[in-house]
Write a protein that holds these residues in place. Sequence first.
Motif, PDB file in Angstrom:
ATOM      1  N   ASP A  43      40.596  34.442  36.532  1.00  0.00           N
ATOM      2  CA  ASP A  43      41.201  34.116  37.826  1.00  0.00           C
ATOM      3  C   ASP A  43      42.668  34.526  37.790  1.00  0.00           C
ATOM      4  OD1 ASP A  43      41.514  33.133  40.378  1.00  0.00           O
ATOM      5  OD2 ASP A  43      41.944  31.082  39.709  1.00  0.00           O
ATOM      6  N   TYR A  44      42.942  35.784  38.172  1.00  0.00           N
ATOM      7  CA  TYR A  44      44.297  36.314  38.148  1.00  0.00           C
ATOM      8  C   TYR A  44      45.039  35.974  39.427  1.00  0.00           C
ATOM      9  CZ  TYR A  44      42.833  39.213  34.172  1.00  0.00           C
ATOM     10  OH  TYR A  44      42.376  39.647  32.959  1.00  0.00           O
ATOM     11  N   PHE A  45      46.362  36.093  39.337  1.00  0.00           N
ATOM     12  CA  PHE A  45      47.191  36.002  40.545  1.00  0.00           C
ATOM     13  C   PHE A  45      46.864  37.193  41.444  1.00  0.00           C
ATOM     14  CE2 PHE A  45      51.067  36.618  43.035  1.00  0.00           C
ATOM     15  CZ  PHE A  45      51.314  35.315  43.465  1.00  0.00           C
ATOM     16  N   PRO A  46      46.767  36.979  42.754  1.00  0.00           N
ATOM     17  CA  PRO A  46      46.349  38.076  43.636  1.00  0.00           C
ATOM     18  C   PRO A  46      47.224  39.315  43.499  1.00  0.00           C
ATOM     19  CG  PRO A  46      46.350  35.985  44.823  1.00  0.00           C
ATOM     20  CD  PRO A  46      46.978  35.715  43.498  1.00  0.00           C
ATOM     21  N   VAL A  47      46.583  40.472  43.602  1.00  0.00           N
ATOM     22  CA  VAL A  47      47.184  41.802  43.672  1.00  0.00           C
ATOM     23  C   VAL A  47      47.800  42.245  42.335  1.00  0.00           C
ATOM     24  CG1 VAL A  47      48.802  43.332  44.872  1.00  0.00           C
ATOM     25  CG2 VAL A  47      47.645  41.493  46.135  1.00  0.00           C
ATOM     26  N   VAL A  48      48.776  41.487  41.829  1.00  0.00           N
ATOM     27  CA  VAL A  48      49.534  41.954  40.663  1.00  0.00           C
ATOM     28  C   VAL A  48      49.174  41.221  39.379  1.00  0.00           C
ATOM     29  CG1 VAL A  48      51.469  42.670  42.096  1.00  0.00           C
ATOM     30  CG2 VAL A  48      51.445  40.359  41.170  1.00  0.00           C
ATOM     31  N   GLY A  49      48.422  40.146  39.481  1.00  0.00           N
ATOM     32  CA  GLY A  49      48.167  39.330  38.295  1.00  0.00           C
ATOM     33  C   GLY A  49      47.419  40.070  37.204  1.00  0.00           C
ATOM     34  N   LYS A  50      46.401  40.827  37.589  1.00  0.00           N
ATOM     35  CA  LYS A  50      45.592  41.537  36.594  1.00  0.00           C
ATOM     36  C   LYS A  50      46.421  42.592  35.874  1.00  0.00           C
ATOM     37  CE  LYS A  50      41.049  43.688  36.170  1.00  0.00           C
ATOM     38  NZ  LYS A  50      39.833  44.115  36.909  1.00  0.00           N
ATOM     39  N   GLY A  51      47.246  43.309  36.630  1.00  0.00           N
ATOM     40  CA  GLY A  51      48.084  44.335  36.017  1.00  0.00           C
ATOM     41  C   GLY A  51      49.113  43.743  35.076  1.00  0.00           C
ATOM     42  N   ILE A  52      49.733  42.642  35.477  1.00  0.00           N
ATOM     43  CA  ILE A  52      50.733  41.996  34.620  1.00  0.00           C
ATOM     44  C   ILE A  52      50.093  41.496  33.334  1.00  0.00           C
ATOM     45  CG2 ILE A  52      52.301  40.034  34.466  1.00  0.00           C
ATOM     46  CD1 ILE A  52      52.860  40.374  37.441  1.00  0.00           C
ATOM     47  N   ALA A  53      48.897  40.903  33.464  1.00  0.00           N
ATOM     48  CA  ALA A  53      48.205  40.403  32.269  1.00  0.00           C
ATOM     49  C   ALA A  53      47.861  41.545  31.317  1.00  0.00           C
ATOM     50  CB  ALA A  53      46.936  39.673  32.687  1.00  0.00           C
ATOM     51  N   ARG A  54      47.495  42.689  31.861  1.00  0.00           N
ATOM     52  CA  ARG A  54      47.173  43.833  31.011  1.00  0.00           C
ATOM     53  C   ARG A  54      48.418  44.364  30.320  1.00  0.00           C
ATOM     54  NH1 ARG A  54      46.270  47.013  34.537  1.00  0.00           N
ATOM     55  NH2 ARG A  54      47.932  48.534  34.253  1.00  0.00           N
TER      56      ARG A  54
END
Length: 722
Positions: A117-128
């Motif tokens: 459950d990432y933060f919308p839009v940018v969460g997945k990229g930041i986590a990566r």
Amino acid sequence: MTTQQIKQRMDSVSDEIDLGKLFGILIDGKWIVLLVTMCFAIAGVAFALLSTPIYKADALIQIEQKSSGGISAMVGDMGELFAQESSAAAEIEIIKSRMILGDTVDKFNLTTIIEPDYFPVVGKGIARLTGSQPRIQASQFELPSESLAFSYQIIVTDPDTKSYKLVRDDSRIILSGHVGELAKSGDYKLFVAELDAANNTIFNISKRSPLEAIQWLKENLSINERGKQTGIIELSFTGENRARIQAILNDISQNYFLQNVKRNSAEAEKSLHFLEQHLPVIKLELNGAEDTLNRYRQDNESIDLTLEAKSTLEVMVKLEAQLNQLTFKESEISQRFTTDHPAYKSLLDKRQVLFNERDRLNKQVQKLPKTQREILRMTRDVEVNQQIYIQLLNKVQELNIIKAGTVGNVRILDSAQAFERVVKPKKALIVVLATLLGGMFSVAFVLLKAALNKGVENPADIEELGLSVYASIPKSVLQSEFITKQRKSGKNKNKQAKMILAESNPADLSIEALRGLRTSLHFAMLEAKNNVLMISGPAPNVGKTFVSINFTAVVAKAGKKVLLIDADMRKGYLHQPFGLKAESGLSDYLIGAVEHSAVVKSAGVENMHIITRGQIPPNPSELLMHQRFKELVEWAEQNYDLVIIDTPPVLAVTDPSIIGRHVGTALMVTRYGKNTVKEIEIARSRFEQSGVNVKGVIFNAVEKKASYGDAYYSYKYSNDNA
């Protein structure tokens, strides 16, 4: 069409596309272009960095043309049944079928979708980018059909013991479990095979139908034939996880390969099944024919055939064998051709010839003695059935060999391998395109803004109306900074500090332009009926008060006695820069509250006096039509070298038209880029309808722009050491 009209037409056409002006507009808007382009470039870089990298895996399959090969060698003409050509397009559709992809969906449990459950839009990229991506793998997730409408989450409760809980969107805890154990609760089942996440990490989990999963596979699966009619098919699959997409593509390739082998084996098996069903029947017929022949021989004491009968028997046996072969061949041809096909017709004609020959032999046999005739018939039946039985036994053995050695016509040349390089997003291309898009958008915005801006930016446009431009006053940087500071400080208009540009910075370019106006008006007013000058404008906020104040100061510094009258009794604020109050002004005099000697105030500048607006009256226009205003103007022109009246905008109120009847000279102030040609023309018409002749225009707040060059802009000429 006159010569003058033709010339005007040519001039208008030549002005339609002015590349120099367009280039100048872009130079003027360079900061907008640079800022917008930079913003787009930064957005492109951010998108390229935060976008999820997509990898690609590919595999190579060869589809060989089906030929009889070993089948033809072993089963003769019957092998043509297996010589069916299959096009690459048909095989591609087979690979995309639910029969092939459905097995892959079941094997990898693609009906279950699970992700952090990432933060919308940018969460997945930041986590990566930070390397803090949690991982989970669920190989089984089942729930009742009536609960599909809910959304579910897996929450890590203890990362050390690998425990978790499944929670529904209504905050109901469905079940709890540990990694490697099947968790059950009613119709709910969940098996988590792998979990690597911190405490309270949330994963979203959902279920989709097998059809949706197959459609997802199709969307990410690409199948193409290399070259034209080569039979070489390339399969590629894209996704986020390199290992997963490689395994999925390998499974699709294997599923297709196995079904192809199974299909080819099924063809041989079907033929074998057909033959095995007929063997017992043929064997029974053979046994019966042999028993009948033996009994007849015993009953007739072993009668031997004559030489003629033996030769006839051999011919009849061969004839029956040929007819049997034609029967087999007809069953094969009937699957591929109709009775109108030349090959089919040829077979029927050949069989009819054999039938005719058999009938002829039968008639010949009828001439033999009865005993010989019966022996011949029975012997023929035995030998014909024996040949058929032996032939079928051979076919069965051959088909068994074919079935055991079937390999299909598909060969996996290259198993699936995932590329290490990301196929998308193409970061460099995205940044370049975003930058180009920003540049094009900003340029289009600047050009569109210039096209939609109908405000006059060239004094020549005003002069085409027949109005003289007496002065082009550059925009004062010092004045603009002062106004900006006042707005930021939050001070209201009644508390503004003193700011008279002619006093604070007499070398300003705006003041130099007003000095030029002073010279021009000196000669222009020689023929005027009096020394009263009215300064008005088409609309509010054109800077007429600024012009009135500073022009009055410039004239006063030249040794002339000047009176400045604020005739804008509605919103006039001419008193503010001098630190005076509006009370005891023009409106108070016009209503008879005070005499003219009481309303004239010192402006703090030598030779300069001012009459403020006074208290705001309810009927300014009616007061200006009073005899007392005329008397005031007559008194002022007798006691001052120059009287300047600052009036409201003519398109807003009728006050300037009333005042204009008493003045000798009327000027309009227009603002650079604000007032349109149509607006200026209407304002002049409004004055002319009242009998007021506008002498000319003061072009205010002119900005130095590349689109019009420097022709109408003043130059600084002063001692830099001063």
